[in-house]
Design a protein around this motif. Structure first.
Motif, PDB file in Angstrom:
ATOM      1  N   PRO A 112       0.736  -1.126   0.028  1.00  0.00           N
ATOM      2  CA  PRO A 112      -0.013  -0.085   0.019  1.00  0.00           C
ATOM      3  C   PRO A 112       0.831   1.255  -0.039  1.00  0.00           C
ATOM      4  CG  PRO A 112       0.184  -0.810   2.224  1.00  0.00           C
ATOM      5  CD  PRO A 112       0.943  -1.947   1.333  1.00  0.00           C
ATOM      6  N   SER A 113       0.232   2.251  -0.774  1.00  0.00           N
ATOM      7  CA  SER A 113       1.005   3.503  -0.668  1.00  0.00           C
ATOM      8  C   SER A 113       0.929   4.187   1.032  1.00  0.00           C
ATOM      9  CB  SER A 113       0.572   4.592  -1.724  1.00  0.00           C
ATOM     10  OG  SER A 113      -0.747   4.708  -1.724  1.00  0.00           O
ATOM     11  N   LEU A 114       0.034   3.839   1.653  1.00  0.00           N
ATOM     12  CA  LEU A 114      -0.340   4.398   2.873  1.00  0.00           C
ATOM     13  C   LEU A 114       0.124   3.013   3.883  1.00  0.00           C
ATOM     14  CD1 LEU A 114      -1.697   6.198   4.858  1.00  0.00           C
ATOM     15  CD2 LEU A 114      -3.760   4.810   4.585  1.00  0.00           C
ATOM     16  N   LEU A 115       1.718   3.258   3.886  1.00  0.00           N
ATOM     17  CA  LEU A 115       2.332   2.325   4.457  1.00  0.00           C
ATOM     18  C   LEU A 115       1.814   2.004   5.637  1.00  0.00           C
ATOM     19  CD1 LEU A 115       5.957   2.842   3.105  1.00  0.00           C
ATOM     20  CD2 LEU A 115       4.453   1.125   2.497  1.00  0.00           C
ATOM     21  N   ARG A 116       1.757   3.217   6.574  1.00  0.00           N
ATOM     22  CA  ARG A 116       1.394   3.092   7.971  1.00  0.00           C
ATOM     23  C   ARG A 116       0.373   3.947   8.133  1.00  0.00           C
ATOM     24  NH1 ARG A 116       6.731   4.667   7.973  1.00  0.00           N
ATOM     25  NH2 ARG A 116       8.405   2.823   8.230  1.00  0.00           N
ATOM     26  N   PRO A 120      -1.834   6.929  17.504  1.00  0.00           N
ATOM     27  CA  PRO A 120      -2.655   7.505  18.550  1.00  0.00           C
ATOM     28  C   PRO A 120      -2.216   9.061  18.661  1.00  0.00           C
ATOM     29  CG  PRO A 120      -2.074   5.363  19.184  1.00  0.00           C
ATOM     30  CD  PRO A 120      -1.476   5.547  18.054  1.00  0.00           C
ATOM     31  N   SER A 121      -1.156   9.324  18.621  1.00  0.00           N
ATOM     32  CA  SER A 121      -0.744  10.875  18.969  1.00  0.00           C
ATOM     33  C   SER A 121      -1.001  11.937  17.661  1.00  0.00           C
ATOM     34  CB  SER A 121       0.713  10.736  19.442  1.00  0.00           C
ATOM     35  OG  SER A 121       1.746  10.492  18.474  1.00  0.00           O
ATOM     36  N   GLN A 122      -1.053  11.264  16.345  1.00  0.00           N
ATOM     37  CA  GLN A 122      -1.261  11.809  15.341  1.00  0.00           C
ATOM     38  C   GLN A 122      -2.689  12.208  15.164  1.00  0.00           C
ATOM     39  OE1 GLN A 122       0.837   9.268  12.557  1.00  0.00           O
ATOM     40  NE2 GLN A 122       2.886  10.268  12.821  1.00  0.00           N
ATOM     41  N   HIS A 123      -3.586  11.051  15.422  1.00  0.00           N
ATOM     42  CA  HIS A 123      -4.888  11.264  15.166  1.00  0.00           C
ATOM     43  C   HIS A 123      -5.403  12.932  15.748  1.00  0.00           C
ATOM     44  CE1 HIS A 123      -6.019   7.382  14.063  1.00  0.00           C
ATOM     45  NE2 HIS A 123      -5.513   6.885  15.051  1.00  0.00           N
ATOM     46  N   LEU A 124      -6.160  13.619  14.957  1.00  0.00           N
ATOM     47  CA  LEU A 124      -6.655  14.399  15.215  1.00  0.00           C
ATOM     48  C   LEU A 124      -5.847  15.734  15.624  1.00  0.00           C
ATOM     49  CD1 LEU A 124      -9.956  13.332  17.001  1.00  0.00           C
ATOM     50  CD2 LEU A 124      -9.398  13.302  14.714  1.00  0.00           C
ATOM     51  N   THR A 131       4.135  12.772   6.830  1.00  0.00           N
ATOM     52  CA  THR A 131       4.212  12.428   5.565  1.00  0.00           C
ATOM     53  C   THR A 131       5.217  11.042   5.674  1.00  0.00           C
ATOM     54  OG1 THR A 131       5.645  14.284   4.724  1.00  0.00           O
ATOM     55  CG2 THR A 131       3.289  14.269   4.398  1.00  0.00           C
ATOM     56  N   ASN A 132       6.143  11.313   6.148  1.00  0.00           N
ATOM     57  CA  ASN A 132       7.387  10.191   6.243  1.00  0.00           C
ATOM     58  C   ASN A 132       6.757   9.226   6.941  1.00  0.00           C
ATOM     59  OD1 ASN A 132       8.989  13.188   6.637  1.00  0.00           O
ATOM     60  ND2 ASN A 132      10.308  11.786   5.632  1.00  0.00           N
ATOM     61  N   TRP A 133       5.865   9.290   7.890  1.00  0.00           N
ATOM     62  CA  TRP A 133       5.078   8.133   8.658  1.00  0.00           C
ATOM     63  C   TRP A 133       4.026   7.353   7.744  1.00  0.00           C
ATOM     64  CZ3 TRP A 133       6.016   4.904  12.527  1.00  0.00           C
ATOM     65  CH2 TRP A 133       5.078   4.161  13.127  1.00  0.00           C
ATOM     66  N   LEU A 134       3.307   8.018   7.300  1.00  0.00           N
ATOM     67  CA  LEU A 134       2.411   7.717   6.490  1.00  0.00           C
ATOM     68  C   LEU A 134       2.804   6.837   4.983  1.00  0.00           C
ATOM     69  CD1 LEU A 134      -0.508  10.223   7.042  1.00  0.00           C
ATOM     70  CD2 LEU A 134      -0.272   7.987   8.361  1.00  0.00           C
ATOM     71  N   PHE A 135       3.570   7.727   4.212  1.00  0.00           N
ATOM     72  CA  PHE A 135       3.870   7.320   2.910  1.00  0.00           C
ATOM     73  C   PHE A 135       5.334   7.055   2.913  1.00  0.00           C
ATOM     74  CE2 PHE A 135       0.552  10.593   2.866  1.00  0.00           C
ATOM     75  CZ  PHE A 135      -0.478   9.843   2.683  1.00  0.00           C
ATOM     76  N   ASN A 136       6.067   7.319   3.686  1.00  0.00           N
ATOM     77  CA  ASN A 136       7.759   7.160   3.657  1.00  0.00           C
ATOM     78  C   ASN A 136       8.092   8.214   2.798  1.00  0.00           C
ATOM     79  OD1 ASN A 136      10.077   5.717   4.547  1.00  0.00           O
ATOM     80  ND2 ASN A 136      10.014   4.723   2.531  1.00  0.00           N
ATOM     81  N   ARG A 137       7.591   9.206   2.641  1.00  0.00           N
ATOM     82  CA  ARG A 137       7.950  10.227   1.763  1.00  0.00           C
ATOM     83  C   ARG A 137       7.853  11.884   2.465  1.00  0.00           C
ATOM     84  NH1 ARG A 137       7.630  10.237  -4.083  1.00  0.00           N
ATOM     85  NH2 ARG A 137       8.505   7.986  -4.626  1.00  0.00           N
ATOM     86  N   ASP A 138       9.068  12.431   2.520  1.00  0.00           N
ATOM     87  CA  ASP A 138       9.129  13.888   2.877  1.00  0.00           C
ATOM     88  C   ASP A 138       7.992  14.675   2.034  1.00  0.00           C
ATOM     89  OD1 ASP A 138      10.485  15.845   4.643  1.00  0.00           O
ATOM     90  OD2 ASP A 138      10.682  16.607   2.757  1.00  0.00           O
ATOM     91  N   ILE A 139       7.630  15.504   2.643  1.00  0.00           N
ATOM     92  CA  ILE A 139       6.439  16.419   1.903  1.00  0.00           C
ATOM     93  C   ILE A 139       7.087  16.967   0.674  1.00  0.00           C
ATOM     94  CG2 ILE A 139       6.987  18.342   3.253  1.00  0.00           C
ATOM     95  CD1 ILE A 139       4.169  19.083   3.278  1.00  0.00           C
ATOM     96  N   SER A 140       8.367  17.412   0.945  1.00  0.00           N
ATOM     97  CA  SER A 140       8.979  18.143  -0.340  1.00  0.00           C
ATOM     98  C   SER A 140       8.914  17.146  -1.657  1.00  0.00           C
ATOM     99  CB  SER A 140      10.410  18.418  -0.072  1.00  0.00           C
ATOM    100  OG  SER A 140      11.159  17.423   0.250  1.00  0.00           O
ATOM    101  N   SER A 141       9.037  15.691  -1.529  1.00  0.00           N
ATOM    102  CA  SER A 141       9.165  14.909  -2.594  1.00  0.00           C
ATOM    103  C   SER A 141       7.561  14.109  -2.615  1.00  0.00           C
ATOM    104  CB  SER A 141       9.984  13.820  -2.433  1.00  0.00           C
ATOM    105  OG  SER A 141       9.854  12.905  -1.042  1.00  0.00           O
ATOM    106  N   TYR A 232      -8.375  12.618  10.978  1.00  0.00           N
ATOM    107  CA  TYR A 232      -7.682  13.516  10.193  1.00  0.00           C
ATOM    108  C   TYR A 232      -6.414  14.210  10.886  1.00  0.00           C
ATOM    109  CZ  TYR A 232      -9.205  17.256  13.588  1.00  0.00           C
ATOM    110  OH  TYR A 232      -9.552  17.723  14.770  1.00  0.00           O
ATOM    111  N   VAL A 233      -5.283  14.238  10.037  1.00  0.00           N
ATOM    112  CA  VAL A 233      -3.867  14.497  10.691  1.00  0.00           C
ATOM    113  C   VAL A 233      -3.563  15.823   9.644  1.00  0.00           C
ATOM    114  CG1 VAL A 233      -3.338  12.211  11.138  1.00  0.00           C
ATOM    115  CG2 VAL A 233      -2.952  12.821   8.852  1.00  0.00           C
ATOM    116  N   ALA A 234      -2.271  16.338  10.271  1.00  0.00           N
ATOM    117  CA  ALA A 234      -1.626  17.540   9.731  1.00  0.00           C
ATOM    118  C   ALA A 234      -0.351  17.510   9.921  1.00  0.00           C
ATOM    119  CB  ALA A 234      -2.382  18.812  10.201  1.00  0.00           C
ATOM    120  N   ASN A 235       0.569  18.175   9.142  1.00  0.00           N
ATOM    121  CA  ASN A 235       1.983  18.352   9.349  1.00  0.00           C
ATOM    122  C   ASN A 235       2.377  19.623  10.045  1.00  0.00           C
ATOM    123  OD1 ASN A 235       1.684  20.029   7.181  1.00  0.00           O
ATOM    124  ND2 ASN A 235       3.657  20.049   6.471  1.00  0.00           N
ATOM    125  N   THR A 236       1.364  20.490  10.389  1.00  0.00           N
ATOM    126  CA  THR A 236       1.600  21.685  11.246  1.00  0.00           C
ATOM    127  C   THR A 236       0.383  22.042  11.791  1.00  0.00           C
ATOM    128  OG1 THR A 236       0.704  23.294   9.227  1.00  0.00           O
ATOM    129  CG2 THR A 236       3.070  22.939   9.345  1.00  0.00           C
TER     130      THR A 236
END
Length: 276
Positions: A112-116, A120-124, A131-141, A232-236
């Motif tokens: 899956p592209s959604l690797l992880r 619990p701490s990322q929820h809401l 993005t590194n956690w979910l997709f193994n990709r930095d947001i810049s890439s 939902y999650v966010a990076n900021t």
């Protein structure tokens, strides 16, 4: 003198015959080599076509849609589970050429592209490494092209049915925008540099990812009769105006993670070989 001429002619004739035979043997060997290379290229291309079909299709359908008269294909399947419950599928694909008996085998891994799933701490909440956690990709890439099947939009009107949406800018969802999706058919909704508003009676089933590539803060607004099932999650940090319902659902997120629109497939390095 005649004897000498006869000897010379014999030598020339012998040399000519020998040269002709050598040339013929060369062209024969070269033709065999080229035919072999052409056959191998054909087998490798067919393997790629089969792998592409296996990303989103069953084995039976993949065999049917990629069928070629002069090629025979066999596929062995193993279901695996990766870390964090990742659903993985291992394929051993063998393709053989009916006329020259050449064969080639490669192993593929569908993942899956959604690797992880979110922790619990990322929820809401937010995590600058989400993005590194979910997709193994930095947001810049990370971009819409990372997902094999996605709708890339700059607004949320007249949205075509899909399971992955990449929205750049503000997104206002009404009750009709995502009418095709449900708890059994969840979506991945990525909002980049924009606010997200769920209007009255709008219900989102799936994972919402709000991303900012700058220091700007964005807003998530959920009207009183709207809801998010999943998370939902966010990076900021984001501004939350939550008047509706938020229902955390790990099973729903697992369904999303395992869905074929989010699937990727790759050859396993070191597993390709001539199967003779």
């Amino acid at each position: 003198m005649l004897a000498v001429v006869a000897i010379i002619l014999s030598v020339v004739t012998f040399a000519t015959i020998t040269t002709t035979q050598s040339v013929q043997q060369f062209y024969t060997h070269e033709k065999v080599r080229r035919d072999s290379e052409s056959s191998k290229v054909s087998l490798k291309q067919h393997l790629k076509n089969v792998a592409g079909a296996l990303r989103s299709q069953s084995v039976t359908n993949a065999l049917n849609t990629t069928d070629v008269d002069y090629l025979s294909t066999t596929i062995d399947v193993s279901a695996l589970e990766g870390t964090e419950g990742q659903p993985l599928t291992h394929f051993k694909v063998k393709v053989s050429h009916d006329s020259d008996n050449s064969a080639y085998t490669t192993h593929f891994l569908r993942y899956p592209s959604l690797l992880r799933l979110p922790t619990p701490s990322q929820h809401l909440s937010w995590d600058n490494q989400v993005t590194n956690w979910l997709f193994n990709r930095d947001i810049s890439s990370l971009s819409a092209s990372f997902f094999a099947e996605s709708e890339s939009l700059t607004q949320c009107h007249n949205m075509l049915p899909a399971n992955v949406y990449w929205i750049t800018g503000n997104c206002v969802l009404n009750s009709n925008a995502l009418a095709h999706h449900s708890g059994s058919n969840p979506i991945l909704l990525v909002i980049v540099n924009g606010n997200l508003t769920l209007q009255a009676n709008t219900h989102v089933h799936g994972l919402i990812v709000m991303l900012s590539t700058s220091h700007n803060s964005f807003t998530l607004k959920v009207s009183s009769s709207a809801s998010i099932t999943g998370t939902y999650v966010a990076n900021t940090p984001i501004t939350e105006q939550i008047n509706g319902a938020i229902v955390l659902s790990t099973p729903l997120l697992q369904t999303l993670q395992a869905s074929t629109p989010l699937a990727k497939i790759m050859p396993i390095p070191g597993t390709a070989y001539d199967d003779l």
